[in-house]
Design a protein around this motif. Structure first.
Motif, mmCIF file in Angstrom:
data_model
loop_
_atom_site.group_PDB
_atom_site.id
_atom_site.type_symbol
_atom_site.label_atom_id
_atom_site.label_comp_id
_atom_site.label_asym_id
_atom_site.label_seq_id
_atom_site.Cartn_x
_atom_site.Cartn_y
_atom_site.Cartn_z
ATOM 1 N N THR A 24 0.831 -1.202 0.000
ATOM 2 C CA THR A 24 0.000 0.000 0.000
ATOM 3 C C THR A 24 0.865 1.252 0.000
ATOM 4 O O THR A 24 0.601 2.209 -0.736
ATOM 5 N N LYS A 27 2.404 1.816 -3.395
ATOM 6 C CA LYS A 27 1.419 2.365 -4.334
ATOM 7 C C LYS A 27 1.215 3.856 -4.099
ATOM 8 O O LYS A 27 1.096 4.630 -5.046
ATOM 9 N N GLN A 28 1.177 4.279 -2.832
ATOM 10 C CA GLN A 28 1.016 5.701 -2.526
ATOM 11 C C GLN A 28 2.167 6.511 -3.090
ATOM 12 O O GLN A 28 1.957 7.556 -3.718
ATOM 13 N N LYS A 29 3.380 6.044 -2.864
ATOM 14 C CA LYS A 29 4.554 6.776 -3.345
ATOM 15 C C LYS A 29 4.619 6.766 -4.873
ATOM 16 O O LYS A 29 5.017 7.752 -5.485
ATOM 17 N N LYS A 30 4.224 5.663 -5.480
ATOM 18 C CA LYS A 30 4.226 5.571 -6.943
ATOM 19 C C LYS A 30 3.226 6.564 -7.542
ATOM 20 O O LYS A 30 3.523 7.241 -8.532
ATOM 21 N N ARG A 31 2.046 6.654 -6.949
ATOM 22 C CA ARG A 31 1.043 7.617 -7.427
ATOM 23 C C ARG A 31 1.533 9.047 -7.250
ATOM 24 O O ARG A 31 1.281 9.901 -8.111
ATOM 25 N N LEU A 32 2.220 9.323 -6.150
ATOM 26 C CA LEU A 32 2.757 10.662 -5.937
ATOM 27 C C LEU A 32 3.809 10.993 -6.994
ATOM 28 O O LEU A 32 3.812 12.097 -7.545
ATOM 29 N N SER A 34 4.034 9.699 -9.996
ATOM 30 C CA SER A 34 3.311 9.883 -11.261
ATOM 31 C C SER A 34 2.652 11.253 -11.303
ATOM 32 O O SER A 34 2.657 11.925 -12.344
ATOM 33 N N HIS A 35 2.080 11.677 -10.201
ATOM 34 C CA HIS A 35 1.462 12.995 -10.113
ATOM 35 C C HIS A 35 2.495 14.090 -10.394
ATOM 36 O O HIS A 35 2.217 15.058 -11.109
ATOM 37 N N HIS A 76 -1.219 16.380 -1.825
ATOM 38 C CA HIS A 76 -1.002 14.955 -2.079
ATOM 39 C C HIS A 76 0.267 14.470 -1.366
ATOM 40 O O HIS A 76 0.272 13.425 -0.714
#
Length: 128
Positions: A24, A27-32, A34-35, A76
Motif C-alpha cells: 500500500t 502504491k502511494q509513493k508511486k502515485r505521488l 506519477s502525479h 497529495h
C-alpha cells in the motif's frame, strides 16, 4: 507439535499484513511520483501554449493554473508523507480496537439493563 503450527500461522499472518502495508505504501509513493511527472509535463505544456502559441497572450493564466495544481500536489505529498505516518495501519488498528471495546461495553450495559428489567427468575415463575 500443534503449537508450532499455530505460531507459524500467526507469524505468517503478521508477515502477510506487513507485506500488504508495504505494498500500500509503495502504491502511494508511486502515485505521488506519477502525479509529479504529470504536473511537470503539464506545466511545461501550459507554458508552451501560452508563450509560444500565443493563446491568452494578454494574461499569463498559466501561472495561476500551475500554482493551483502545485497546491494540490503539495496536499497529495502531505497526505503520503505526513498523514499516513500518523494515521497509518497502527493507528487504524488502535481505532478499531477502541471502537470494538466501546461496542462490547455498550452491549454489556444493555444486557445488564435487560437483566434488571426482566430477571430470569420472574420469567421462569410465570411459565410454571
Amino acid at each position: 507439535m500443534f503449537t508450532r503450527n499455530k505460531n507459524k500461522s500467526k507469524i505468517d499472518l503478521e508477515h502477510h499484513q506487513m507485506l500488504e502495508d508495504a505494498q500500500t505504501r509503495i502504491k502511494q509513493k508511486k502515485r505521488l511520483f506519477s502525479h509529479f511527472v504529470i504536473f511537470f509535463i503539464g506545466s511545461i505544456f501550459m507554458i508552451v501554449i501560452n508563450k509560444i502559441l500565443g493563446y491568452g497572450k494578454t494574461h499569463d493564466w498559466f501561472i495561476w493554473v500551475i500554482l493551483a495544481w502545485f497546491f494540490l500536489f503539495i496536499i497529495h505529498a502531505f497526505n503520503v508523507f505526513i498523514t499516513s505516518k500518523f494515521m497509518g495501519p497502527e493507528w487504524e488498528r488502535s481505532q478499531r480496537e477502541k471502537l470494538v471495546l466501546k461496542q462490547k461495553q455498550k452491549i454489556a450495559q444493555l444486557q445488564k439493563e435487560i437483566e434488571t428489567d426482566f430477571p430470569l427468575s420472574r420469567i421462569n415463575k410465570s411459565k410454571e
